[in-house]
Design an enzyme around this catalytic site. Sequence first.
Site, PDB file in Angstrom:
ATOM      1  N   LYS A 254       2.603   9.571   8.548  1.00 19.49           N
ATOM      2  CA  LYS A 254       4.062   9.423   8.694  1.00 19.49           C
ATOM      3  C   LYS A 254       4.772   9.614   7.344  1.00 19.49           C
ATOM      4  O   LYS A 254       5.741  10.358   7.242  1.00 19.49           O
ATOM      5  CB  LYS A 254       4.403   8.036   9.277  1.00 19.49           C
ATOM      6  CG  LYS A 254       3.725   7.743  10.610  1.00 19.49           C
ATOM      7  CD  LYS A 254       4.115   6.383  11.154  1.00 19.49           C
ATOM      8  CE  LYS A 254       3.695   5.218  10.281  1.00 19.49           C
ATOM      9  NZ  LYS A 254       2.217   5.050  10.150  1.00 19.49           N
TER      10      LYS A 254
ATOM     11  N   ARG B  77      -6.793   7.655   0.613  1.00 24.79           N
ATOM     12  CA  ARG B  77      -5.383   7.763   0.194  1.00 24.79           C
ATOM     13  C   ARG B  77      -5.210   7.306  -1.261  1.00 24.79           C
ATOM     14  O   ARG B  77      -5.757   6.295  -1.684  1.00 24.79           O
ATOM     15  CB  ARG B  77      -4.509   6.905   1.102  1.00 24.79           C
ATOM     16  CG  ARG B  77      -3.065   6.842   0.612  1.00 24.79           C
ATOM     17  CD  ARG B  77      -2.104   6.467   1.688  1.00 24.79           C
ATOM     18  NE  ARG B  77      -2.294   5.120   2.201  1.00 24.79           N
ATOM     19  CZ  ARG B  77      -1.603   4.627   3.230  1.00 24.79           C
ATOM     20  NH1 ARG B  77      -0.704   5.380   3.851  1.00 24.79           N
ATOM     21  NH2 ARG B  77      -1.829   3.400   3.656  1.00 24.79           N
TER      22      ARG B  77
ATOM     23  N   ARG C  38       8.323  -2.064  14.185  1.00 21.32           N
ATOM     24  CA  ARG C  38       6.900  -2.246  14.411  1.00 21.32           C
ATOM     25  C   ARG C  38       6.620  -3.303  15.470  1.00 21.32           C
ATOM     26  O   ARG C  38       5.462  -3.545  15.794  1.00 21.32           O
ATOM     27  CB  ARG C  38       6.239  -2.692  13.117  1.00 21.32           C
ATOM     28  CG  ARG C  38       5.397  -1.605  12.439  1.00 21.32           C
ATOM     29  CD  ARG C  38       4.973  -2.174  11.134  1.00 21.32           C
ATOM     30  NE  ARG C  38       3.817  -1.688  10.496  1.00 21.32           N
ATOM     31  CZ  ARG C  38       3.823  -0.866   9.441  1.00 21.32           C
ATOM     32  NH1 ARG C  38       4.929  -0.307   9.035  1.00 21.32           N
ATOM     33  NH2 ARG C  38       2.704  -0.607   8.815  1.00 21.32           N
TER      34      ARG C  38
ATOM     35  N   ARG D  84      -3.872   1.788  -2.823  1.00 19.71           N
ATOM     36  CA  ARG D  84      -3.139   0.622  -2.366  1.00 19.71           C
ATOM     37  C   ARG D  84      -4.078  -0.557  -2.131  1.00 19.71           C
ATOM     38  O   ARG D  84      -5.196  -0.375  -1.670  1.00 19.71           O
ATOM     39  CB  ARG D  84      -2.430   0.972  -1.049  1.00 19.71           C
ATOM     40  CG  ARG D  84      -0.996   1.419  -1.263  1.00 19.71           C
ATOM     41  CD  ARG D  84      -0.389   1.985  -0.021  1.00 19.71           C
ATOM     42  NE  ARG D  84      -0.441   1.085   1.134  1.00 19.71           N
ATOM     43  CZ  ARG D  84       0.189   1.332   2.281  1.00 19.71           C
ATOM     44  NH1 ARG D  84       0.895   2.436   2.410  1.00 19.71           N
ATOM     45  NH2 ARG D  84       0.100   0.494   3.285  1.00 19.71           N
TER      46      ARG D  84
ATOM     47  N   ARG E  19      -5.337  -3.991  10.066  1.00 16.97           N
ATOM     48  CA  ARG E  19      -4.064  -3.293  10.287  1.00 16.97           C
ATOM     49  C   ARG E  19      -4.096  -2.481  11.582  1.00 16.97           C
ATOM     50  O   ARG E  19      -3.093  -2.384  12.279  1.00 16.97           O
ATOM     51  CB  ARG E  19      -3.741  -2.397   9.088  1.00 16.97           C
ATOM     52  CG  ARG E  19      -3.269  -3.223   7.888  1.00 16.97           C
ATOM     53  CD  ARG E  19      -3.454  -2.493   6.574  1.00 16.97           C
ATOM     54  NE  ARG E  19      -2.622  -1.338   6.434  1.00 16.97           N
ATOM     55  CZ  ARG E  19      -2.938  -0.276   5.694  1.00 16.97           C
ATOM     56  NH1 ARG E  19      -4.089  -0.236   5.054  1.00 16.97           N
ATOM     57  NH2 ARG E  19      -2.110   0.723   5.599  1.00 16.97           N
TER      58      ARG E  19
HETATM   59  P1  ADP Z   1       1.119   6.727   6.944  1.00 21.82           P
HETATM   60  O1  ADP Z   1       2.427   6.848   6.210  1.00 21.82           O
HETATM   61  O2  ADP Z   1       1.237   7.040   8.398  1.00 21.82           O
HETATM   62  O3  ADP Z   1       0.416   5.429   6.687  1.00 21.82           O
HETATM   63  P2  ADP Z   1       0.213   8.715   4.999  1.00 21.82           P
HETATM   64  O4  ADP Z   1       1.271   9.760   5.073  1.00 21.82           O
HETATM   65  O5  ADP Z   1       0.241   7.805   3.810  1.00 21.82           O
HETATM   66  O6  ADP Z   1       0.154   7.867   6.370  1.00 21.82           O
HETATM   67  O7  ADP Z   1      -1.187   9.473   5.088  1.00 21.82           O
HETATM   68  C1  ADP Z   1      -2.430   8.759   4.969  1.00 21.82           C
HETATM   69  C2  ADP Z   1      -3.416   9.604   4.154  1.00 21.82           C
HETATM   70  O8  ADP Z   1      -3.790  10.766   4.910  1.00 21.82           O
HETATM   71  C3  ADP Z   1      -2.875  10.118   2.828  1.00 21.82           C
HETATM   72  O9  ADP Z   1      -3.917  10.084   1.892  1.00 21.82           O
HETATM   73  C4  ADP Z   1      -2.436  11.559   3.138  1.00 21.82           C
HETATM   74  O10 ADP Z   1      -2.550  12.392   1.987  1.00 21.82           O
HETATM   75  C5  ADP Z   1      -3.440  11.964   4.198  1.00 21.82           C
HETATM   76  N1  ADP Z   1      -2.880  12.868   5.223  1.00 21.82           N
HETATM   77  C6  ADP Z   1      -1.638  12.815   5.777  1.00 21.82           C
HETATM   78  N2  ADP Z   1      -1.487  13.759   6.730  1.00 21.82           N
HETATM   79  C7  ADP Z   1      -2.683  14.408   6.786  1.00 21.82           C
HETATM   80  C8  ADP Z   1      -3.181  15.507   7.594  1.00 21.82           C
HETATM   81  N3  ADP Z   1      -2.411  16.087   8.528  1.00 21.82           N
HETATM   82  N4  ADP Z   1      -4.463  15.919   7.402  1.00 21.82           N
HETATM   83  C9  ADP Z   1      -5.245  15.306   6.465  1.00 21.82           C
HETATM   84  N5  ADP Z   1      -4.832  14.292   5.674  1.00 21.82           N
HETATM   85  C10 ADP Z   1      -3.574  13.844   5.836  1.00 21.82           C
HETATM   86  P1  AMP Z   2       3.000   0.627   5.520  1.00 24.29           P
HETATM   87  O1  AMP Z   2       3.325   1.104   4.129  1.00 24.29           O
HETATM   88  O2  AMP Z   2       3.959   1.127   6.547  1.00 24.29           O
HETATM   89  O3  AMP Z   2       1.550   0.894   5.875  1.00 24.29           O
HETATM   90  O4  AMP Z   2       3.184  -0.962   5.510  1.00 24.29           O
HETATM   91  C1  AMP Z   2       2.405  -1.787   4.663  1.00 24.29           C
HETATM   92  C2  AMP Z   2       2.547  -3.250   5.070  1.00 24.29           C
HETATM   93  O5  AMP Z   2       3.910  -3.671   4.930  1.00 24.29           O
HETATM   94  C3  AMP Z   2       2.187  -3.567   6.514  1.00 24.29           C
HETATM   95  O6  AMP Z   2       0.796  -3.771   6.712  1.00 24.29           O
HETATM   96  C4  AMP Z   2       3.001  -4.848   6.757  1.00 24.29           C
HETATM   97  O7  AMP Z   2       2.388  -5.976   6.156  1.00 24.29           O
HETATM   98  C5  AMP Z   2       4.282  -4.570   5.968  1.00 24.29           C
HETATM   99  N1  AMP Z   2       5.309  -3.899   6.807  1.00 24.29           N
HETATM  100  C6  AMP Z   2       5.819  -2.644   6.652  1.00 24.29           C
HETATM  101  N2  AMP Z   2       6.741  -2.369   7.582  1.00 24.29           N
HETATM  102  C7  AMP Z   2       6.826  -3.472   8.377  1.00 24.29           C
HETATM  103  C8  AMP Z   2       7.583  -3.823   9.534  1.00 24.29           C
HETATM  104  N3  AMP Z   2       8.455  -2.960  10.091  1.00 24.29           N
HETATM  105  N4  AMP Z   2       7.385  -5.048  10.077  1.00 24.29           N
HETATM  106  C9  AMP Z   2       6.531  -5.918   9.539  1.00 24.29           C
HETATM  107  N5  AMP Z   2       5.777  -5.675   8.461  1.00 24.29           N
HETATM  108  C10 AMP Z   2       5.920  -4.460   7.873  1.00 24.29           C
END
Ligand code: ADP
Ligand code: AMP
Length: 205
Positions: A13, A124, A85, A150, A161
């Site tokens: 995302k 990541r 969420r 992270r 998660r």
């Molecule tokens: P989210 O925001 O949904 O948690 P991220 O955008 O941070 O996910 O993506 C999670 C990991 O997967 C990152 O390391 C990113 O570089 C990688 N990634 C994202 N989209 C793709 C894809 N289509 N194919 C392979 N790796 C991806």
């Molecule tokens: P994310 O970066 O979206 O993976 O979020 C990281 C962490 O932030 C999650 O595991 C939650 O602990 C918190 N968080 C982010 N967005 C929300 C939300 N909309 N509601 C509750 N917790 C959130």
Amino acid sequence: MIVVFLGPPGAGKGTQAQRLASEKGFIHISTGDLLREAVKRGTLLGLKAKEYMDRGELVPDDLIVAMIKEKLPKEGRVILDGFPRTVNQAQALDKMLEEINDKVEKVILFEVPDEIVIERLSGRRIDPKTGKVYHIKYNPPPKGLKVIQRDDDREEVIKKRLEVYRKQTQPLVDYYRQKGNLEVVDASQSPDEVYREILTKLGIS
Ligand code: ADP
Ligand code: AMP
């Protein structure tokens, strides 16, 4: 135009939202990024949120809704990434938007199997200066760039998660399907393919 990105952690995302922000002028609002920023700055919200985030649990709805109320732009193309969420958050968002005669235009559901999500999250990496997202295998950071992992991208927390997503966030799929604005995207494809599919579903060229 308000677009919600829905899907499990690691679905891609943030990656897609960052590209839509830089290429199509979307304002990218990630509640995860906002919370991590609050933790870094040591604000009251950050202090309260950190314990939940470290455990892989959701931060309480009232804190999140108050944060979004403050950050939601009144106009422009907006992507909400990681919010809502819970059904409670979705209802609060609808109410907030109703008050300004707006609504969620489209919800993009990132569909991707757990194995892929786990591999994406474990590889990541983030540029701490810009927040840009990389992956050690699929999108390696430029040579010499110092990236970080992270705190919550550790195996035990990842499992938690995903469980939290299934229990608390997945009900939103039905919530938005009933409203008729849900679009499903196959997020297991390459980043370029996912990007193209999102543009098509949003009707943007
Ligand atoms: P989210 O925001 O949904 O948690 P991220 O955008 O941070 O996910 O993506 C999670 C990991 O997967 C990152 O390391 C990113 O570089 C990688 N990634 C994202 N989209 C793709 C894809 N289509 N194919 C392979 N790796 C991806
Ligand atoms: P994310 O970066 O979206 O993976 O979020 C990281 C962490 O932030 C999650 O595991 C939650 O602990 C918190 N968080 C982010 N967005 C929300 C939300 N909309 N509601 C509750 N917790 C959130």
